[in-house]
Design an enzyme around this catalytic site. Structure first.
Site, PDB file in Angstrom:
ATOM      1  N   LEU A  54       0.849  -1.314   0.073  1.00 32.19           N
ATOM      2  CA  LEU A  54      -0.142  -0.023  -0.056  1.00 32.19           C
ATOM      3  C   LEU A  54       0.870   1.362   0.036  1.00 32.19           C
ATOM      4  O   LEU A  54       0.297   2.602  -0.132  1.00 32.19           O
ATOM      5  CB  LEU A  54      -0.970   0.022   1.186  1.00 32.19           C
ATOM      6  CG  LEU A  54      -2.165  -0.969   1.082  1.00 32.19           C
ATOM      7  CD1 LEU A  54      -2.889  -0.974   2.322  1.00 32.19           C
ATOM      8  CD2 LEU A  54      -2.994  -0.763  -0.094  1.00 32.19           C
ATOM      9  N   ASP A 110       0.140  -9.936  -5.785  1.00 25.40           N
ATOM     10  CA  ASP A 110       1.578  -9.218  -5.905  1.00 25.40           C
ATOM     11  C   ASP A 110       1.376  -7.709  -6.212  1.00 25.40           C
ATOM     12  O   ASP A 110       2.461  -7.447  -6.661  1.00 25.40           O
ATOM     13  CB  ASP A 110       2.427 -10.057  -6.894  1.00 25.40           C
ATOM     14  CG  ASP A 110       3.921  -9.794  -6.465  1.00 25.40           C
ATOM     15  OD1 ASP A 110       4.089  -9.432  -5.510  1.00 25.40           O
ATOM     16  OD2 ASP A 110       4.765  -9.895  -7.490  1.00 25.40           O
ATOM     17  N   PHE A 166      11.707  -3.148  -9.588  1.00 25.36           N
ATOM     18  CA  PHE A 166      10.767  -4.269  -9.903  1.00 25.36           C
ATOM     19  C   PHE A 166       9.258  -4.120  -9.355  1.00 25.36           C
ATOM     20  O   PHE A 166       8.887  -3.319  -8.736  1.00 25.36           O
ATOM     21  CB  PHE A 166      10.967  -5.477  -9.058  1.00 25.36           C
ATOM     22  CG  PHE A 166      12.685  -5.999  -9.565  1.00 25.36           C
ATOM     23  CD1 PHE A 166      12.824  -7.082 -10.444  1.00 25.36           C
ATOM     24  CD2 PHE A 166      13.836  -5.682  -8.780  1.00 25.36           C
ATOM     25  CE1 PHE A 166      14.043  -7.452 -10.898  1.00 25.36           C
ATOM     26  CE2 PHE A 166      14.983  -6.160  -8.860  1.00 25.36           C
ATOM     27  CZ  PHE A 166      15.001  -7.111 -10.034  1.00 25.36           C
ATOM     28  N   GLY A 167       8.376  -5.054 -10.267  1.00 26.27           N
ATOM     29  CA  GLY A 167       7.039  -5.039  -9.856  1.00 26.27           C
ATOM     30  C   GLY A 167       5.832  -4.602 -10.523  1.00 26.27           C
ATOM     31  O   GLY A 167       6.285  -3.379 -11.364  1.00 26.27           O
TER      32      GLY A 167
END
Length: 426
Positions: free
Chosen positions: A63, A305, A323-324
């Site tokens: 979050l 994820d 990343f992500g």
């Protein structure tokens, strides 16, 4: 008395094996007994053609508040959650400051209450500053509402620290969520180590980095009797190790992500930043092993994820870009494409990964089920409708998704939390 009547839907409840067409009554925020009819002139949802399931639970969501509000806030992240069908999410502690005190955990809970979208369960840091050296105030975090402990995407490399953490958390029957990875083997890595990394000339991240740590974590869980949950496993051998350990009765579980079930490392040939994940996208062989693990129950949970990253941070060189990807608002469609359309899982089997799997992880006995008396957290979705992903219309503050512009199928129509409609598709 408050009531809500959901009529003529396909009710699927993996906790009881239910899959039937019928009505469901919500009364005073709880599921009413089967066959109950409203005693008031209450609102009605016509669920013809829709699937009604227990509210979905994501066991780990970034979050980003406090500290990284340019990526996401608790308000925007929880709004994205209900738009994606999630009624409960567990928030990662890797904020700034890290959630390592009771006050920090309570802050997350208060902000979520103010936002008023979905239930948010704080996760506490395993170690102070998520630096992997000194245990955080675990007892105080439990008192502040922490349901589990994790250092997020920072592996806990020190085996003795992990051993003590498992022993300590077992006093409160709390799991440790661990990103299984040997840091030294992935430093500087961008993608899966293999054919495509060699062709592209990009530094690879070998599957061995994950598999070594999975073996270590299983050994420590067996040694201590603690509970460990492996996040985002991506390797065939990791699934094999997990299956064998669970058969021996070791308290180890794992989740996988929709992206790792649908995409391979070949996607990196586009050099797209939204294909750079940690762990990296693997090959088809590994995807098939993950699906087999889902099918036979070795893997009980799918996590979105959700990792929001502001656009300016993703607009950098691939070597340094974070990343992500985000995942809350595309989880349904991605899982449909990866698991339902090819016939690998039934809807009941898939929904179990969003409901009773994560409910068991955190001991949520009144969630993840449609049984009478349970919390009236519900997800109602159209399993077949086609839609085109437009990241600019997401409720998340970030738009880092590899699915932007793609036509996918499956869309959430209503998300109900504590008996109240918190999201309705427009």
């Amino acid at each position: 008395m408050s009531e809500l009547w959901i009529r003529n839907g396909r009710l699927i409840d993996p906790s009881s094996g239910t899959d039937r067409r019928g009505d469901l009554l919500v009364r005073n925020g709880l599921i009413a007994p089967e066959g109950a009819v409203p005693v008031t002139d209450c609102p009605v949802i016509d669920a013809v053609g829709l699937i009604v399931s227990p509210g979905w639970i994501d066991c780990r969501v970034a979050l980003r508040e406090p500290g990284f509000e340019e990526d996401e806030t608790i308000e925007s992240g929880t709004s994205a959650a209900v738009a994606g069908g999630f009624t409960t999410i567990a928030s990662l502690p890797d904020t700034q400051p890290v959630v390592e005190t009771r006050a920090a955990a309570e802050f997350v809970a208060r902000q979520a209450e103010r936002a008023g979208h979905c239930n948010v369960l704080p996760l506490g840091a395993v170690t102070k500053g998520t630096e992997g050296q000194e245990l955080a105030e675990i007892g105080q975090l439990v008192a502040g509402g922490a349901v589990g402990f994790t250092d997020g995407k920072r592996p806990l490399a020190n085996a003795e620290v992990m051993r003590r953490a498992l022993q300590y958390c077992s006093m409160w029957s709390k799991p440790i969520l661990h990103h299984p990875q040997v840091p030294e083997l992935v430093t500087g890595g961008v993608m899966n180590e293999g054919f495509h990394s060699a062709v592209l000339g990009l530094r690879g991240m070998p599957t061995a980095a994950e598999e070594i740590m999975v073996r270590r974590d299983i050994a420590l869980a067996e040694l201590t009797g603690g509970r460990i949950h492996l996040t985002g496993i991506s390797s065939r051998r990791s699934v094999d190790e997990l299956r064998e350990a669970r058969n021996r009765g070791i308290a180890v579980s794992a989740d996988v992500t929709p992206a790792h079930l649908l995409l391979t490392d070949e996607a990196m040939t586009s050099y797209g930043a939204n294909y750079k994940l940690d762990p990296p996208l693997r090959t088809q062989t590994h995807i098939e092993a993950l699906i087999a693990g889902l099918k036979d129950g070795t893997i009980e949970i799918i996590s979105s994820d959700h990792t929001p990253v502001a656009a300016e941070k993703k607009a950098r060189e691939l070597d340094v870009v974070p990343f992500g990807i985000i995942g809350l608002e595309t989880a349904l469609s991605a899982c449909r494409a990866a698991l339902i359309e090819p016939g690998y899982l039934t809807w009941g089997e898939l929904l179990s990964k969003f409901t009773i799997g994560p409910a068991r992880l955190y001991g949520l006995i009144t969630k993840g089920t449609l049984q009478a008396g349970a919390d009236a957290d519900l997800t109602i979705f159209d399993p077949d409708v086609a839609w085109t992903v437009d990241a600019s219309r997401f409720r998340s503050k970030s738009g880092n998704t590899p699915f932007h512009g793609q036509t996918m199928r499956g869309r959430v129509r209503y998300t109900i939390v504590d008996g109240l409609v918190r999201y309705q598709d427009e």
